[in-house]
Motif scaffolding. Structure first.
Motif, PDB file in Angstrom:
ATOM      1  N   GLU A   5      50.602  74.877  25.586  1.00 11.73           N
ATOM      2  CA  GLU A   5      50.486  73.500  26.069  1.00 11.73           C
ATOM      3  C   GLU A   5      49.675  72.647  25.089  1.00 11.73           C
ATOM      4  O   GLU A   5      50.028  71.494  24.815  1.00 11.73           O
ATOM      5  CB  GLU A   5      49.836  73.473  27.459  1.00 11.73           C
ATOM      6  CG  GLU A   5      50.699  74.040  28.566  1.00 11.73           C
ATOM      7  CD  GLU A   5      50.779  75.575  28.589  1.00 11.73           C
ATOM      8  OE1 GLU A   5      49.942  76.255  27.932  1.00 11.73           O
ATOM      9  OE2 GLU A   5      51.688  76.097  29.252  1.00 11.73           O
ATOM     10  N   MET A   6      48.608  73.198  24.564  1.00 12.75           N
ATOM     11  CA  MET A   6      47.796  72.486  23.578  1.00 12.75           C
ATOM     12  C   MET A   6      48.601  72.234  22.302  1.00 12.75           C
ATOM     13  O   MET A   6      48.522  71.144  21.723  1.00 12.75           O
ATOM     14  CB  MET A   6      46.525  73.279  23.261  1.00 12.75           C
ATOM     15  CG  MET A   6      45.549  73.361  24.420  1.00 12.75           C
ATOM     16  SD  MET A   6      44.275  74.643  24.203  1.00 12.75           S
ATOM     17  CE  MET A   6      43.264  73.955  22.925  1.00 12.75           C
ATOM     18  N   ILE A   7      49.367  73.233  21.887  1.00 13.74           N
ATOM     19  CA  ILE A   7      50.213  73.083  20.692  1.00 13.74           C
ATOM     20  C   ILE A   7      51.248  71.986  20.935  1.00 13.74           C
ATOM     21  O   ILE A   7      51.497  71.147  20.065  1.00 13.74           O
ATOM     22  CB  ILE A   7      50.888  74.418  20.315  1.00 13.74           C
ATOM     23  CG1 ILE A   7      49.837  75.455  19.914  1.00 13.74           C
ATOM     24  CG2 ILE A   7      51.911  74.217  19.190  1.00 13.74           C
ATOM     25  CD1 ILE A   7      50.359  76.872  19.778  1.00 13.74           C
ATOM     26  N   SER A   8      51.821  71.976  22.129  1.00 11.71           N
ATOM     27  CA  SER A   8      52.796  70.958  22.500  1.00 11.71           C
ATOM     28  C   SER A   8      52.184  69.561  22.390  1.00 11.71           C
ATOM     29  O   SER A   8      52.798  68.640  21.833  1.00 11.71           O
ATOM     30  CB  SER A   8      53.296  71.213  23.930  1.00 11.71           C
ATOM     31  OG  SER A   8      54.092  70.161  24.383  1.00 11.71           O
ATOM     32  N   ASP A   9      50.975  69.403  22.902  1.00 14.77           N
ATOM     33  CA  ASP A   9      50.292  68.104  22.836  1.00 14.77           C
ATOM     34  C   ASP A   9      50.031  67.681  21.391  1.00 14.77           C
ATOM     35  O   ASP A   9      50.208  66.518  21.033  1.00 14.77           O
ATOM     36  CB  ASP A   9      48.953  68.156  23.588  1.00 14.77           C
ATOM     37  CG  ASP A   9      49.125  68.229  25.096  1.00 14.77           C
ATOM     38  OD1 ASP A   9      50.238  67.929  25.596  1.00 14.77           O
ATOM     39  OD2 ASP A   9      48.151  68.609  25.773  1.00 14.77           O
ATOM     40  N   TYR A  26      55.960  68.408  20.401  1.00 12.71           N
ATOM     41  CA  TYR A  26      57.157  69.167  20.773  1.00 12.71           C
ATOM     42  C   TYR A  26      57.018  69.495  22.255  1.00 12.71           C
ATOM     43  O   TYR A  26      55.900  69.636  22.759  1.00 12.71           O
ATOM     44  CB  TYR A  26      57.274  70.483  19.992  1.00 12.71           C
ATOM     45  CG  TYR A  26      57.334  70.361  18.487  1.00 12.71           C
ATOM     46  CD1 TYR A  26      58.183  69.458  17.866  1.00 12.71           C
ATOM     47  CD2 TYR A  26      56.536  71.168  17.687  1.00 12.71           C
ATOM     48  CE1 TYR A  26      58.231  69.356  16.480  1.00 12.71           C
ATOM     49  CE2 TYR A  26      56.579  71.078  16.302  1.00 12.71           C
ATOM     50  CZ  TYR A  26      57.426  70.169  15.710  1.00 12.71           C
ATOM     51  OH  TYR A  26      57.469  70.085  14.348  1.00 12.71           O
ATOM     52  N   SER A  27      58.134  69.696  22.921  1.00 12.94           N
ATOM     53  CA  SER A  27      58.051  70.121  24.322  1.00 12.94           C
ATOM     54  C   SER A  27      57.507  71.551  24.364  1.00 12.94           C
ATOM     55  O   SER A  27      57.578  72.282  23.371  1.00 12.94           O
ATOM     56  CB  SER A  27      59.431  70.066  24.973  1.00 12.94           C
ATOM     57  OG  SER A  27      60.259  71.086  24.448  1.00 12.94           O
ATOM     58  N   VAL A  28      56.975  71.940  25.504  1.00 12.43           N
ATOM     59  CA  VAL A  28      56.453  73.298  25.653  1.00 12.43           C
ATOM     60  C   VAL A  28      57.580  74.304  25.423  1.00 12.43           C
ATOM     61  O   VAL A  28      57.383  75.329  24.775  1.00 12.43           O
ATOM     62  CB  VAL A  28      55.785  73.500  27.038  1.00 12.43           C
ATOM     63  CG1 VAL A  28      55.354  74.946  27.224  1.00 12.43           C
ATOM     64  CG2 VAL A  28      54.582  72.579  27.190  1.00 12.43           C
TER      65      VAL A  28
END
Length: 138
Positions: free
Chosen positions: A105-109, A113-115
């Motif tokens: 989720e942090m990477i997505s933010d 990119y979407s999760v």
């Protein structure tokens, strides 16, 4: 050892360090409370309990320092391998997940990119890393 197990060491060691730091904080809080209760010591009375606690805290601090050194070495080694991947997106996701200890989720933010896209890229990156990891071991 699989590539995933190799990379998983980073998260495991990082979490173990966090647990030891919490333990050290709790020990320090306890020794402070105990020490406050013994402000008036009887002459000739030993403080073995407090001294033992302080010694254990110092030993734990040394273990934490050794773990941190080991983690830094592992992260450096992992970063070198990850940097050899040809796909920049794979490099980013594996680095963020394992080296920076971020959640999907942090990477997505961070990457916008979407999760789901992060998960898919992660799986693809892990496959490519697995190939690279095994070719480096040979």
């Amino acid at each position: 050892m699989t590539a995933k197990e190799y990379l998983r060491q980073l998260k495991t060691l990082d979490n173990m360090i966090k647990a030891k730091l919490l333990e050290k904080e709790r020990m320090a809080a306890l020794t402070t409370k105990v020490n406050a209760g013994f402000s008036e010591r009887v002459q000739g009375g030993g403080s073995g309990g407090i001294e033992d606690a302080v010694i254990k805290m110092l030993e734990l601090k040394e273990q934490i320092n050794l773990d941190i050194i080991k983690l830094m070495e592992l992260k450096s080694e992992a970063r070198e391998l990850i940097d050899k991947l040809p796909n920049d997106k794979h490099k980013i996701i594996l680095s963020m997940y394992y080296v920076s200890d971020m959640t999907f989720e942090m990477i997505s933010d961070e990457t916008h990119y979407s999760v789901g896209a992060v998960h898919k890229s992660y799986r693809n990156a892990l496959k490519k890393f697995e190939e690279l990891y095994h070719s480096q071991k040979e």
